[in-house]
Design a protein around this motif. Structure first.
Motif, short mmCIF file in Angstrom:
data_model
loop_
_atom_site.label_atom_id
_atom_site.label_comp_id
_atom_site.label_asym_id
_atom_site.label_seq_id
_atom_site.Cartn_x
_atom_site.Cartn_y
_atom_site.Cartn_z
N ASN A 273 -1.38 -40.03 23.01
CA ASN A 273 -0.18 -40.06 23.81
C ASN A 273 -0.45 -40.35 25.27
N GLN B 75 0.98 -41.53 28.52
CA GLN B 75 2.34 -41.73 29.04
C GLN B 75 2.33 -42.66 30.24
N TYR B 76 3.05 -43.73 30.13
CA TYR B 76 3.19 -44.64 31.25
C TYR B 76 4.62 -44.65 31.71
N PHE C 84 7.89 -45.53 34.00
CA PHE C 84 8.43 -46.70 34.68
C PHE C 84 8.32 -46.56 36.19
N THR D 223 11.45 -42.49 26.32
CA THR D 223 11.65 -42.93 27.71
C THR D 223 12.17 -41.78 28.57
N ARG E 46 11.53 -40.86 31.63
CA ARG E 46 11.91 -41.14 33.02
C ARG E 46 13.26 -41.84 33.10
N ASP F 292 11.67 -37.44 22.02
CA ASP F 292 10.28 -37.64 22.44
C ASP F 292 9.39 -36.59 21.78
N ASN G 210 9.36 -37.38 16.39
CA ASN G 210 8.22 -38.29 16.16
C ASN G 210 8.76 -39.65 15.73
N MET G 211 8.56 -40.65 16.57
CA MET G 211 9.15 -41.96 16.29
C MET G 211 8.34 -42.78 15.27
N ASP H 145 10.35 -47.21 24.46
CA ASP H 145 9.12 -47.70 25.06
C ASP H 145 7.95 -46.98 24.38
#
Ligand code: SAH
Ligand code: ZN
Ligand code: ZN
Ligand code: ZN
Ligand code: ZN
Length: 518
Positions: A170, A172-173, A175, A200, A202, A225, A243-244, A276
């Motif tokens: 995991n 996390q990036y 935006f 997402t 943020r 998330d 969990n996607m 994302d």
């Protein structure tokens, strides 16, 4: 930062579920519905098959859908393995033990207590990444604790929490402000009133901040998330622990209902899904999940709307275009470059290297999506879409062909546009980097084609799916195979290659070429 080979196996990846020397692991989607997958702490596992020497192993196995690192979840079970009652019970106990310590409801209650506290008593433990109530202070006495947590800070949990940097599972990036603002303005211009934010956080918090800051009609947002830390900051109707990769709601039916209600409100009008996912994730299970969310939305539609699609923004690197469009033929890739805060190399810039490879894939007609002129985008009247300034319309291809934001050149022999750094190679019969070796695999990076580094240290993008990875290796293996075949042939000199093998070879090469270059 996760790398291409990070997801389970692909030969070189460490911590893989596959044995050394294997060539890759692929997900098997059409598992028999009569035999439900066993569960790990992250919900139903996925069925994988090991591919070695280009052949699928006959023995398939289940592994965690969400964790690419065995350290995070070491679930492993052969498909045909029979477990004793005792082992099943132990597994269930383990799964329960791994669930978050607090229920969703307890989190909400804690949050309500927390916001009642005077500012001086509102503390956040940085080590445990947790909001503290006075009763907890003692336990965190020796930890680094932040005080005076303001309402503004509470409204921006993505700034308060440190981004997860667990490389494999995991990363996390978040935006960059500019990209997030662009998305919000776009959503509002397009008239959306509800946004399902899948991975997402943020975007979710900024939508809510805007919503509380009057002006235009409010946009509602629901965040799904896997990062449980976010449950401290939101009520049940705005965050679900999810969990996607397997469409699993950790809080069961109640959470699923929250999502369903959100999607079906107003007969499903005015809602969009924005996602994302981690780039190291597999496209297939994601596509399956998104189709389930789409189906959930569709249930709430009236019959005469059955042709309608749930609007989606899927944010992912450009070189997944063909994979994504394979699952969602109505999707287009926009030229907009999505920038991230905590990723130095994904920042917006004019010079080749530094441009973000991350794009938006959507089923909203591209001509409805205005990209900001001040950030270097223009409208192409022929393509009827906004493109980056450098992306010039090619009259031979009849489209603006660049994928990476640089100007591409048309090659008349390849009959398509290619990256600016490439030249046509008459030996390989296609365009490639100058200095490539015509036989055998290219020496440079498999991702960007540059010669000064390898795939694993590519500064351009550090993740992609295992599937494309497997394809890479398959292509490489085939090339090696070809080389050795060629050597064999050379020993039986004079023997001509027959026509079919030549065309097959050419086709294979074209396929590999496509994967390596798009
Ligand atoms: N750019 C986004 C964050 C993307 S990072 C933003 O700024 O809002 C990827 C996100 O997906 C993270 O929030 C991470 O917690 C979440 N994620 C990772 N694996 C997941 C999974 N299996 N299921 C659901 N969410 C996941
Ligand atoms: Zn797991
Ligand atoms: Zn062209
Ligand atoms: Zn060419
Ligand atoms: Zn590279």
């Amino acid at each position: 930062m996760a790398t291409l080979g990070d997801r389970l196996g692909a030969g070189e990846a460490e911590g893989s579920a596959s044995s050394p020397g294997s060539s890759g692991v692929e997900v098997v989607l059409s598992s028999d519905p009569a035999t439900p997958a066993p569960r790990c702490p992250h919900g139903p596992t996925l069925l994988f098959v090991k591919v070695s020497q280009g052949k699928e192993d006959t023995r398939r196995f289940y592994a965690c859908s969400a964790c690419r690192d065995r350290k995070d979840c070491n679930f492993f079970q052969w498909e045909d393995e029979k477990l004793s009652g005792a082992r099943l019970a132990a597994r269930e106990a383990h799964n329960r033990r791994c669930q978050p310590p607090l229920s969703r409801m307890q989190c909400v209650q804690r949050y309500l207590k927390f916001i009642e506290l005077p500012l001086s008593q509102r503390k956040f433990c940085q080590r445990c990444q947790q909001l503290l109530l006075p009763d907890d202070w003692e336990k965190h006495r020796e930890h680094q604790v932040m005080g005076d947590i303001s309402v503004t800070q509470l409204k921006r949990p993505s700034q308060l929490l440190s981004p997860l940097e667990n490389k494999k599972t995991n990363a996390q990036y978040l935006f960059a402000d500019r990209s997030c603002q662009f998305l919000i303005d776009l959503l509002s211009t397009l008239g959306f009133r509800r946004v399902l934010c899948v991975g997402t956080p943020r975007l979710h918090e900024l939508i809510r901040l805007k919503a509380s800051g009057d002006k235009k009609p409010n946009i509602k947002s629901l965040l799904l998330d896997i990062d449980f830390r976010y449950s401290q900051f939101y009520m049940e109707d705005s965050f679900c622990h999810y969990n996607m990769f397997n469409h699993h709601f950790f809080d069961g039916e109640a959470a699923l209902e929250v999502c369903r209600t959100f999607l079906q409100e107003d007969k499903g009008e005015g809602v969009i899904m924005v996602t994302d996912p981690p780039f190291g994730g597999l496209v297939e299970p994601l596509a399956v999940t998104f189709k389930k969310l789409i189906a959930m939305w569709k249930e709430g539609q009236s019959q005469d709307n059955s042709h309608k699609e749930l609007p989606i923004f899927w944010i992912f690197p450009y070189f997944f275009e063909s994979r994504i469009c394979q699952f969602f033929p109505s999707f287009h890739m926009l030229d907009y470059q999505v920038d991230y805060d905590n990723h130095a190399l994904y920042k917006h810039g004019k010079t080749g290297r530094k441009q973000s490879p991350v794009r938006i894939f959507t089923n909203i007609p591209p001509n409805k999506i205005i990209l900001p002129v001040e950030e270097g985008y223009r409208f192409c009247p022929l393509c009827q879409r906004y493109v980056s300034l450098e992306n010039q319309h090619c009259e031979h291809c009849n489209s603006c062909t660049s994928k990476d934001g640089r100007k591409w050149n048309h090659c008349f022999l390849c009959k398509k546009c290619v990256k600016p750094s490439w030249i046509h190679c008459s030996i390989c019969n296609h365009c490639a980097l100058p200095g490539h070796s015509c036989e055998g695999p290219r020496d440079g990076c498999f991702i960007c084609g540059e010669l000064d580094h390898k795939r694993s240290t590519c500064p351009n993008i550090s993740a992609a799916t295992r599937v494309s990875n497997t394809l890479f290796f398959r292509a490489v293996r085939k090339q090696k195979q070809r080389k050795s075949n060629k050597m064999k042939m050379e020993t039986t000199k004079g023997q001509a290659m027959n026509h079919t093998s030549v065309t097959r070879k050419k086709k294979r090469r074209e396929r590999a070429h496509q994967y390596l270059c798009s």
